[in-house]
Write a protein that holds these residues in place. Structure first.
Motif, short mmCIF file in Angstrom:
data_model
loop_
_atom_site.label_atom_id
_atom_site.label_comp_id
_atom_site.label_asym_id
_atom_site.label_seq_id
_atom_site.Cartn_x
_atom_site.Cartn_y
_atom_site.Cartn_z
N HIS A 137 8.64 -3.26 -0.78
CA HIS A 137 9.42 -2.06 -1.09
C HIS A 137 8.58 -0.80 -0.87
N ARG A 138 7.32 -0.87 -1.23
CA ARG A 138 6.42 0.28 -1.04
C ARG A 138 6.04 0.41 0.44
N ALA A 139 5.83 -0.72 1.11
CA ALA A 139 5.48 -0.69 2.53
C ALA A 139 6.61 -0.09 3.36
N TYR A 140 7.84 -0.42 3.00
CA TYR A 140 9.01 0.11 3.71
C TYR A 140 9.02 1.64 3.66
N ASN A 141 8.81 2.19 2.47
CA ASN A 141 8.81 3.65 2.34
C ASN A 141 7.64 4.29 3.06
N ARG A 142 6.48 3.65 3.00
CA ARG A 142 5.30 4.19 3.68
C ARG A 142 5.52 4.30 5.19
N VAL A 143 5.98 3.21 5.79
CA VAL A 143 6.14 3.17 7.24
C VAL A 143 7.18 4.19 7.70
N ARG A 144 8.23 4.38 6.92
CA ARG A 144 9.25 5.37 7.27
C ARG A 144 8.68 6.79 7.26
N GLU A 145 7.60 6.98 6.49
CA GLU A 145 6.95 8.28 6.44
C GLU A 145 5.75 8.37 7.39
N GLY A 146 5.57 7.32 8.22
CA GLY A 146 4.47 7.33 9.19
C GLY A 146 3.14 6.94 8.61
N ASN A 147 3.12 6.34 7.41
CA ASN A 147 1.88 5.91 6.78
C ASN A 147 1.72 4.41 6.97
N PHE A 148 0.71 4.01 7.76
CA PHE A 148 0.51 2.60 8.06
C PHE A 148 -0.73 2.03 7.38
N MET A 149 -1.24 2.73 6.37
CA MET A 149 -2.39 2.24 5.61
C MET A 149 -1.99 1.03 4.77
N LEU A 150 -2.93 0.10 4.60
CA LEU A 150 -2.67 -1.12 3.83
C LEU A 150 -3.20 -1.04 2.40
N ASN A 151 -3.94 0.00 2.09
CA ASN A 151 -4.48 0.12 0.73
C ASN A 151 -3.36 0.07 -0.31
N GLY A 152 -3.54 -0.74 -1.34
CA GLY A 152 -2.56 -0.85 -2.40
C GLY A 152 -1.46 -1.86 -2.14
N LEU A 153 -1.52 -2.53 -0.99
CA LEU A 153 -0.47 -3.50 -0.64
C LEU A 153 -0.97 -4.94 -0.69
N LEU A 154 -2.14 -5.15 -1.26
CA LEU A 154 -2.74 -6.49 -1.28
C LEU A 154 -1.96 -7.42 -2.20
N GLY A 155 -1.61 -8.59 -1.68
CA GLY A 155 -0.90 -9.60 -2.46
C GLY A 155 -1.71 -10.88 -2.56
N MET A 156 -1.04 -11.94 -3.01
CA MET A 156 -1.70 -13.26 -3.09
C MET A 156 -0.87 -14.26 -2.29
N THR A 157 -1.51 -15.32 -1.84
CA THR A 157 -0.80 -16.39 -1.16
C THR A 157 -0.14 -17.26 -2.22
N LEU A 158 1.18 -17.43 -2.15
CA LEU A 158 1.88 -18.21 -3.16
C LEU A 158 1.55 -19.70 -3.09
N HIS A 159 1.27 -20.19 -1.88
CA HIS A 159 0.93 -21.61 -1.73
C HIS A 159 -0.25 -21.96 -2.64
N GLY A 160 -0.06 -22.98 -3.47
CA GLY A 160 -1.12 -23.43 -4.36
C GLY A 160 -1.13 -22.75 -5.72
N LYS A 161 -0.31 -21.72 -5.90
CA LYS A 161 -0.26 -21.03 -7.19
C LYS A 161 0.65 -21.79 -8.17
N THR A 162 0.47 -21.52 -9.46
CA THR A 162 1.25 -22.19 -10.51
C THR A 162 2.33 -21.25 -11.03
N VAL A 163 3.57 -21.74 -11.03
CA VAL A 163 4.70 -20.95 -11.51
C VAL A 163 5.33 -21.67 -12.69
N GLY A 164 5.50 -20.95 -13.80
CA GLY A 164 6.13 -21.50 -14.99
C GLY A 164 7.58 -21.08 -15.07
N ILE A 165 8.48 -22.05 -15.22
CA ILE A 165 9.92 -21.80 -15.27
C ILE A 165 10.41 -22.10 -16.68
N ILE A 166 10.86 -21.07 -17.38
CA ILE A 166 11.37 -21.22 -18.74
C ILE A 166 12.88 -21.37 -18.65
#
Length: 332
Positions: free
Chosen positions: A123-152
């Motif tokens: 959502h943030r990347a979409y707004n950045r690119v529309r404004e001509g900002n292609f910096m990646l700072n602040g957009l770091l995520g994690m790989t979901l593969h191998g992560k633990t998800v708890g479902i209540i």
């Protein structure tokens, strides 16, 4: 039969009219844009039954007003019924019926959309690119593969979420007071505290009762992994919003994605874009860059709306024909 349909939007009318055209003896549907409350009970004058949604108020006072008007049934076009005083309805002899399970994949897929958007900041990347900002700072995520998800909550929606996450290669933990045998083929059933402590992402898929209001409170948030993500697409009052804000401020909670909010009645399903929103708690939530809020749209697919309409009409026919209703929360 005349049916007053409260909180009716254009999409409700479209799908209800479509279903009504298939009825051998169509119902007389009276659409009301207003939500049901003590102030709008009179709109049900001359109706045999009413149809309501998640934020309509169906407490004892409202039910007494409906009973005086001769209303014999309350039909929910949703699965949850925490907004209905079931004991009062039973005493008054009013049938209450719901749509217990409609397109669980719709809510499950929206849950995944919240997780993916928060994690990869699309959502943030979409707004950045529309404004001509292609910096990646602040957009770091994690790989979901191998992560633990708890479902209540491992009912139909929780199971659908688990299946999708299993496909991502996630380890899936589940908690439910009524354990699901189907879930054990996908993940591991554990106690709630263990789920919170072990999960990188926690997602809620359970109904709201008085006994689990603020299920995720300050104490439970303290048990979660530092930096974990919390998702809620069930009912807003399952989490203590003020406690969540404190957890976000202290950086204990890494991200929050909600499609529901405990004080959503005055906000959701309305256009408030030209108004001053005076809900300070909600406004504080909206200041966090790691919070994503959608307006109770998890159910909002053509498949789900068509199924909601069809099942609602099946329930209405039970009242019209005087037969037992399999989806009754409480038979009159």
């Amino acid at each position: 039969m005349r049916i007053a349909v409260f909180s009716a939007h254009t999409y409700d009318k479209d799908f209800f009219d479509e279903a009504n055209r298939r009825e051998p003896a169509p119902f007389d549907l009276i659409y009301q844009e207003a939500s049901l409350s003590l102030q709008t009970v009179a709109f049900a004058q001359g109706c045999d039954a009413i149809c309501v949604f998640v934020n309509d108020v169906v407490n004892a006072s409202v039910l007494e007003g409906l009973h005086k008007l001769g209303v014999k049934g309350v039909f929910l076009r949703c699965a949850g019924f925490n907004n209905v005083d079931i004991d009062a309805a039973q005493k008054l002899g009013i049938l209450v019926a719901r749509v217990p399970a409609y397109a669980p994949e719709a809510v499950a897929e929206h849950t995944i959309a919240l997780i993916m958007t928060l994690n990869r900041h699309t959502h943030r990347a979409y707004n950045r690119v529309r404004e001509g900002n292609f910096m990646l700072n602040g957009l770091l995520g994690m790989t979901l593969h191998g992560k633990t998800v708890g479902i209540i909550g491992t009912g139909k929606i929780g199971l659908a979420v688990a299946r999708i996450l299993n496909g991502f290669g996630c380890r899936v933990l589940g908690f439910d007071p009524m354990p699901s045998t189907e879930f054990t083929a996908i993940g591991e059933m554990v106690d709630l505290d263990s789920l919170l402590a072990r999960s990188d992402i926690v997602t809620l898929h359970c109904p709201l009762f008085e006994g689990n209001r603020h299920l995720i409170d300050r104490h439970k948030l303290g048990l979660m992994k530092p930096g974990a993500m919390l998702i809620n697409t069930s009912r807003g009052a399952l989490i203590d919003t003020r406690a969540v804000i404190l957890a976000l401020k202290s950086r204990r909670l890494g991200a929050l994605g909600i499609d529901v909010y405990e004080e959503e009645n005055e906000l959701f399903f309305h256009d408030r874009s030209s108004d001053i929103i005076d809900d300070d708690v909600f406004q504080r939530l909206m200041t966090f860059p790691n919070v994503l809020v959608t307006g109770h749209q998890g159910f909002f697919t053509t498949d789900a709306l068509r199924e909601i309409a069809d099942v609602t009409f099946q329930n209405l026919n039970c009242l019209a024909n005087g037969t037992s209703c399999p989806n009754a929360v409480m038979n009159a």
